[in-house]
Design an enzyme around this catalytic site. Structure first.
Site, PDB file in Angstrom:
ATOM      1  CE  LYS A  25      73.264   5.604  36.122  1.00  0.00           C
ATOM      2  NZ  LYS A  25      74.243   5.022  37.062  1.00  0.00           N
ATOM      3  CB  SER A  63      72.684   1.488  37.628  1.00  0.00           C
ATOM      4  OG  SER A  63      73.644   2.454  38.005  1.00  0.00           O
ATOM      5  CB  SER A  80      76.675   1.743  38.430  1.00  0.00           C
ATOM      6  OG  SER A  80      75.758   0.967  39.146  1.00  0.00           O
TER       7      SER A  80
END
Lengths: 96, 475
Positions: free
Chosen positions: B80, B155, B179
């Site tokens: 990420k 996310s 997330s």
């Protein structure tokens, strides 16, 4: 019932150091209202005498030995990340 | 040529060892796939081609010399945009960090490097991890590989989409309120949110420091466990890391909370050795989801407003060129380069922490956190693990949740694990009846029971095929 008005939102924006235009101010005032309504449920919780929780590890005062450890990070790499630099220093607008 | 689609870590490791494939070929296979398919999926922000190929070459040289290789050596993965990766850009999918080059690597990235795992790409997320759909990325939304019109969740949506679409073997995500687990559920993959403090946060961009957890997203619990074992552990650079003694296995008694979706019937239909799921209650009896969500959306913005003070246009990232004074530099930079949700959360946090509101919001929410944590711990005294669906509904259509509150509600079943600091893993456990989209089951254990929930997930996956269907995805 209105919980918050645009003057208060302007103050919060200023405290947050976020400049908003007029449209953003209107929109965020509305959204603030619904977010505050949404979190209202906690008002009903009986919290008399309940200790607040700020962390969940139970750790306290985590120490390390007082010895110098050389960082692997190069100062020049940190400085060069700044948007404006001069002679190895970070350049900012006049403070006073 | 050996088929390299949807390899597990162990299978890839064996193929490398047996010289059926090379690490270079494996890296090139993924990079080609990303170049071809990412325009449709938009999961990737940047590829790290040069360093990936260099690392692969070293692994291949080792194998050619007949040296032993570790289980993660030569295994390609993605991370990420929250993870600092030395020499590469780390943007948190925000315009305020556009072009920001990490001067050092996060502890977890270093650990994976040391084991020989190969970072091939940085993947998309909601800006600063504020969101549940990856639509809040300042660059572009990511699409769900099962249905390109839908969100991958968030996310860590780029991570989950990348793993489901086979852009690498696993990914690293962050989980503050769901997330890792929610996008894993939406994309039909396995995602572990470890116990708070089990994995170092050093070098990972902070969102809400007392909630943030780092964990793997993978195609099986077995792969997630291999990665977890490498990244977990004390770190002198993160003083909130905990030296958990991870207990293993044994028979378990679970309590399942039903919510009225397909996961309920799949839980009732299946039997798993050593896992007793005879206690079933309604999620309403759990009675903590609404209060947890409300407390979460006070505490997390409060911590955000403090953590994001550093984006001031001075030390890194973007700076507004319209500013006349130093104070202007701060407010114009933040006004210009923060997206709407980031502004909203910063302001909600500032408000909740400001004079006159602190007791009513912040302190009250911290007290509610105590009550919620006690309730979770009490349930986990009577049962070894809590089972419940990861989400109520499957992935929604891009643009369908424009109201922030509607988006917040997608975390309703996941946030309480973060309030309590307990570990939770989401595994694929069925398909929504009307859309055919994947749905997830959460397994939640006591703090420090990370290995136990991984064991349970592995047992379940050895008896089910829900996790196999991603192999049929055609982009």
């Amino acid at each position: 019932m209105s919980k918050i008005n645009i003057t208060e939102i302007e103050k919060v924006a200023k405290l947050s150091r976020i400049e908003l235009d007029a449209n953003e101010l209107d929109k965020i005032t509305e959204e603030f209202e619904s977010i505050l309504d949404f979190v209202e449920i906690i008002e009903k919780a009986d919290t008399k005498g309940v200790e607040p929780t700020s962390q969940v590890t139970g750790l306290s005062d985590v120490w390390r030995d007082d010895v110098v450890v050389r960082s692997e990070i190069e100062p020049k790499d940190l400085i060069s990340a700044a948007p404006e630099i001069q002679d190895g220093y970070i350049k900012v607008k006049k403070v006073l | 040529m050996e088929n390299m689609n949807y390899l597990s870590i162990t299978r890839a490791h064996n193929l490398l060892k047996m010289k059926k494939i090379t690490a270079t070929a494996l890296v090139k296979f993924y990079l080609d796939k990303i170049k071809q398919e990412n325009p449709k999926l938009k999961a990737v922000i940047s590829i790290t081609e040069k360093s990936a190929l260099e690392k692969a070459k070293k692994v291949d040289a080792k194998i050619a010399k007949g040296e032993e290789i570790g289980i993660l050596e030569g295994i390609p993965y993605t991370a990420k945009e929250m993870f600092m990766t030395k020499g590469e850009t780390t943007t948190a999918s925000s315009k305020i960090l556009k072009d920001y080059k990490s001067p050092y690597s996060a502890t977890v990235i270093k650990k994976l490097d040391e084991e020989g795992a190969i970072l091939i790409a940085k993947v998309n997320q909601d800006e600063f991890a504020h969101g549940g759909s990856t639509e809040n990325s300042a660059y572009h939304p990511t699409h769900n590989p099962w249905d390109l019109e839908r969100v991958p969740g968030g996310s860590s949506g780029g991570s989950a989409a990348a793993v489901a679409a086979d852009f690498g073997i696993f990914s690293l995500g962050t989980d503050t309120g769901g997330s890792i687990r929610q996008p894993s559920a939406y994309c039909g993959v396995t995602g572990l949110k470890p116990s708070y403090g089990a994995v170092s946060r050093y070098g990972v961009i902070s969102m809400a420091s007392s909630f943030d957890c780092i964990g793997p997203i993978a195609r099986s619990a077995e792969d997630a466990e291999i990665v977890f074992e490498v990244i977990a552990g004390l770190d002198s650079k993160d003083s909130t890391t905990v030296d958990y003694e991870f207990a293993n296995g044994g028979d378990v008694k679970a309590i399942y909370y039903e919510v009225g979706n397909i996961i309920d019937s799949n839980v009732k239909e299946n039997k798993f050795p050593g896992i007793d799921i005879s206690t079933i209650e309604s999620v309403d009896d759990l009675g903590i989801t609404n209060e947890s969500l409300a407390a979460y959306y006070i505490l997390v913005p409060s911590e955000i407003s403090s953590n994001l003070e550093r984006y001031d246009g001075i030390r890194y990232g973007s700076r507004s060129d319209k500013a006349g004074s130093l104070n202007d530099t701060y407010s114009k930079t933040r006004g210009e380069f923060f997206g709407p949700e980031v502004k909203r959360r910063n302001m909600i946090g500032t408000y909740a922490l400001s004079a006159g509101y602190y007791d009513a919001y912040y302190k009250k929410a911290m007290q509610v956190r105590t009550i919620m944590k006690n309730k979770v711990d009490d349930i986990l005294k009577m049962h070894d693990v809590i089972l419940l669906p990861t989400t109520i509904d499957p992935a929604f259509k891009i643009g369908a949740k424009s109201d922030p509150i509607e988006m917040y509600k997608t975390d309703i079943l996941t946030v309480f694990a973060n309030l309590a600091g307990v570990p939770s893993i989401s595994i694929p456990f069925g398909f929504d009846e009307s859309t055919g989209l994947p749905m997830g089951l959460q397994i939640i254990g006591k703090q420090g029971d990370d290995k136990k929930i991984l064991e349970i997930a592995k047992t379940i996956q050895s008896k089910t095929v829900y996790q196999e269907k991603i192999k049929e995805i055609k982009l």
